[in-house]
Motif scaffolding. Sequence first.
Motif, mmCIF file in Angstrom:
data_model
loop_
_atom_site.group_PDB
_atom_site.id
_atom_site.type_symbol
_atom_site.label_atom_id
_atom_site.label_comp_id
_atom_site.label_asym_id
_atom_site.label_seq_id
_atom_site.Cartn_x
_atom_site.Cartn_y
_atom_site.Cartn_z
ATOM 1 N N LYS A 78 0.806 -1.181 -0.215
ATOM 2 C CA LYS A 78 0.046 0.003 0.183
ATOM 3 C C LYS A 78 0.811 1.073 -0.046
ATOM 4 O O LYS A 78 1.873 1.464 1.006
ATOM 5 C CB LYS A 78 -0.933 -0.094 1.338
ATOM 6 N N LEU A 79 0.631 2.183 -0.892
ATOM 7 C CA LEU A 79 1.268 3.439 -1.130
ATOM 8 C C LEU A 79 0.429 4.659 -0.807
ATOM 9 O O LEU A 79 -0.803 4.504 -1.255
ATOM 10 C CB LEU A 79 2.008 3.399 -2.328
ATOM 11 N N ALA A 80 1.086 5.557 -0.311
ATOM 12 C CA ALA A 80 0.457 7.077 0.043
ATOM 13 C C ALA A 80 1.208 7.990 -0.312
ATOM 14 O O ALA A 80 2.559 7.664 -0.329
ATOM 15 C CB ALA A 80 -0.188 6.963 1.336
ATOM 16 N N ARG A 127 4.841 13.474 -0.711
ATOM 17 C CA ARG A 127 5.913 12.759 -0.242
ATOM 18 C C ARG A 127 5.707 11.239 -0.191
ATOM 19 O O ARG A 127 4.630 10.902 0.593
ATOM 20 C CB ARG A 127 6.429 13.307 1.310
ATOM 21 N N LEU A 128 6.234 10.292 -0.854
ATOM 22 C CA LEU A 128 5.810 8.986 -0.902
ATOM 23 C C LEU A 128 6.290 8.376 0.330
ATOM 24 O O LEU A 128 7.207 8.337 0.806
ATOM 25 C CB LEU A 128 6.724 8.211 -2.057
ATOM 26 N N VAL A 129 5.222 7.548 0.784
ATOM 27 C CA VAL A 129 5.417 6.562 2.023
ATOM 28 C C VAL A 129 4.822 5.229 1.697
ATOM 29 O O VAL A 129 3.830 4.946 0.685
ATOM 30 C CB VAL A 129 4.703 7.314 3.234
ATOM 31 N N VAL A 130 5.403 4.213 2.311
ATOM 32 C CA VAL A 130 4.736 2.826 2.365
ATOM 33 C C VAL A 130 3.842 2.786 3.463
ATOM 34 O O VAL A 130 4.307 3.252 4.701
ATOM 35 C CB VAL A 130 5.563 1.807 2.478
ATOM 36 N N VAL A 131 2.831 2.437 3.389
ATOM 37 C CA VAL A 131 1.950 2.074 4.617
ATOM 38 C C VAL A 131 1.500 0.842 4.872
ATOM 39 O O VAL A 131 1.390 -0.350 3.813
ATOM 40 C CB VAL A 131 0.336 2.797 4.205
#
Length: 336
Positions: free
Chosen positions: A2-4, A13-17
């Motif tokens: 899951k990416l946000a 700003r790309l984060v992994v959730v």
Amino acid sequence: MKLASLKHGRDGRLVVVSEDLNWFTDAFLIAPTLQAALDDWDRCEPRLRALAESLEHEAVPRGRFHEREASAPLPRAYQWADGSAYVNHVALVRQARGAEMPESFWTDPLMYQGGSDGFLGPRDPIPLADPAWGCDLEAEVVVVTGDVPQGVSPDEALGHIRLVGLVNDVSLRNLIPAELGKGFGFVQSKPASAFTPVFVTPDSLGDRWKDGKLHGALTVTLNGKPFGQADAGDDMTFDFGTLIAHLAKTRSLVAGSIIGSGTVSNRDADGGPGKPVSEGGLGYSCIAEVRTVETIQHGKAETPFLQHGDTVRIEMLDEKHHSIFGTIEQTVEPVG
């Protein structure tokens, strides 16, 4: 996986959730933005997956994921094209107008090119300058592609899908007739859309992602009351492979292209128009459809379009009643 995108500059700003949507970890050492990751997917995707696994095992620095701090996963995109895959919805609207529906609508998808220069975050308000414009919600499924070659087949197109999510494709219904009457498509009647906090890789959806369709109830709540719970996998005439191939017939698509399903719509079990949730039906994914059913059954529409202060909530829950993509929750507010 899951990416946000957390709110930061124009492109987030790309984060992994985490799978439960409770935690995030920064992905800036892999790619600063989701668009950058999509542009270099073959290199970034395995590294993002490894980061996601480390997050699940609490092996990397992490922070609480707050959906209100998220922008749209792609705050702006190179392309946003919305189809009308649920032909049941189109047929009902035309029936209410007394217009015959061409047979080609069942074999040749409808699609329009939407504005993609700026999307709303999942908790951003819906700005509405004039309630007379007939503001409507539209709960839909979307996919995000990698680079897609021109002339791709529907089966091949499925292999180019990178991510899946949900959208509230806001429409200004009372502006649509005049625009379509010009014969040149939507512009003013289609303001900015809002997306779920996270987009998810198809493999992470398990059996919910099958045959190019997302299966499961798309839950819509209006002012705290159940409005819709249509199954996104049912009555979908055109799967996403077909929609992507339709768009790519005469041109290639670039990584980061977003393609929408159109309003999710189910017929009733008896084959007739859907019934409200309050009457034991699956309800609706947009106000226009319930107004259409009211016109067909009672001779006039009764349900009003969105007004200032109204709140819309859209999400899809898993078997444990946990949100899969996070929640779109927006309140209609005046402009300025």
